[in-house]
Design an enzyme around this catalytic site. Structure first.
Site, PDB file in Angstrom:
ATOM      1  N   CYS A  40       0.930  -1.133   0.144  1.00  0.00           N
ATOM      2  CA  CYS A  40      -0.066  -0.007  -0.228  1.00  0.00           C
ATOM      3  C   CYS A  40       0.847   1.133   0.019  1.00  0.00           C
ATOM      4  O   CYS A  40       1.838   1.323   0.677  1.00  0.00           O
ATOM      5  CB  CYS A  40      -0.752   0.039   1.228  1.00  0.00           C
ATOM      6  SG  CYS A  40      -1.860   1.633   1.373  1.00  0.00           S
ATOM      7  N   VAL A  41       0.462   2.071  -0.932  1.00  0.00           N
ATOM      8  CA  VAL A  41       1.401   3.404  -1.065  1.00  0.00           C
ATOM      9  C   VAL A  41       1.372   4.132   0.099  1.00  0.00           C
ATOM     10  O   VAL A  41       2.242   4.670   0.422  1.00  0.00           O
ATOM     11  CB  VAL A  41       0.988   4.144  -2.393  1.00  0.00           C
ATOM     12  CG1 VAL A  41      -0.387   4.700  -2.359  1.00  0.00           C
ATOM     13  CG2 VAL A  41       1.963   5.183  -2.658  1.00  0.00           C
TER      14      VAL A  41
END
Lengths: 136, 130
Positions: B78-79
């Site tokens: 997840c960024v």
């Protein structure tokens, strides 16, 4: 995934501060709201503190992200369930929670509460009726 | 069955990555399709290549990378969670002005939408964490 709609249930079980789970769970809910799925939120255990009103994090230096919950109604996230047992155990009632609301487009945009207080039996049914349960 | 997996905890600190790894291997052995493995919260730390665990212990990050190569797994970090914790690929280094990258081969950084999409497209989403 074209057209497929699943029942998503986000289960929030941890206190809002102390760990990052509550904040990052809310981020998933907000992103997920763009996917046109059927979204429900459940707050239980210490998770009920996440939507307690009048949060003040000044002394801790942590970011107070609780105002963001007020935006859920605008994201069409308006099925918010709160465990009665968890409230009782912590000496809380619905009056201690933020008044999270949405505008009902089927009822001339009347403002309605998104919050429903539920029993353990109702929580069981909620989970049984969900396609995807994400627990944070 | 189409299965996606979410891992919410960091390596070594917590067993969730180990359990997820064993689960994914077992599912693949049984012929199931692993749609995506999504790393969230401290789980993003499973995707650093700079860890040097003791020789006599398992290498959690390398193990995922190897499994990914073997089975062409989609390992997504997840960024938003990665930015908080300093997991960086070339694109993120450029965007945020960082002087290095540390992402492990086989992982890639993408958005939370990948988690929702995986949940919609899979028969089961299995979450590993507290």
């Amino acid at each position: 995934m074209a057209g497929e709609i699943k029942q998503f249930l986000y289960v929030n079980r941890k206190a809002p501060y102390g760990t990052v789970y509550a904040l990052e769970s809310l981020e998933v809910v907000l992103i997920g709201a763009a996917f046109d799925q059927d979204v429900r939120l459940l707050f239980m255990d210490d998770g009920v503190f996440q939507i307690k009103k009048d949060q003040n994090t000044e002394a801790s230096g942590l970011k107070n992200f609780s105002p963001t919950y007020n935006a859920l109604g605008d994201y069409d996230v308006n099925k918010i369930y709160v465990s009665k047992e968890s409230l009782d155990e912590r000496g809380l009632t619905q009056d201690d929670l933020m008044p999270l609301v949405y505008e009902d487009e089927d009822d001339d945009w009347a403002e309605k509460s998104s919050i429903k207080i539920v029993s353990a039996d109702e929580i069981r049914d909620l989970m049984e009726g969900s396609d995807v349960v994400l627990s944070f | 069955m189409k299965i996606s997996v979410q891992i919410n905890e960091g390596p070594y600190q917590h067993q969730s990555s180990d359990s997820a790894y064993n689960f994914v291997k077992a599912a693949l052995d049984k012929g199931h399709d692993i749609v995506r493995v999504f790393f969230y919260h401290d789980g993003v730390n499973n995707g650093t290549r700079l860890a040097s665990p003791p020789q006599d212990d398992r290498n959690v990050q390398q193990r995922w990378s190897d499994l990914s190569k073997e089975h062409n797994l989609d390992l997504v970090i997840c960024v938003a969670a990665a930015q908080r914790r300093g997991i960086v690929d070339d694109g993120e280094a450029e965007r945020n002005g960082k002087d290095a990258t540390n992402i492990m081969d086989g992982f890639h950084i993408s958005g939370l939408g990948q988690l929702i999409e995986a949940a919609v497209e899979s028969d089961r989403l299995v979450v590993f964490g507290d």
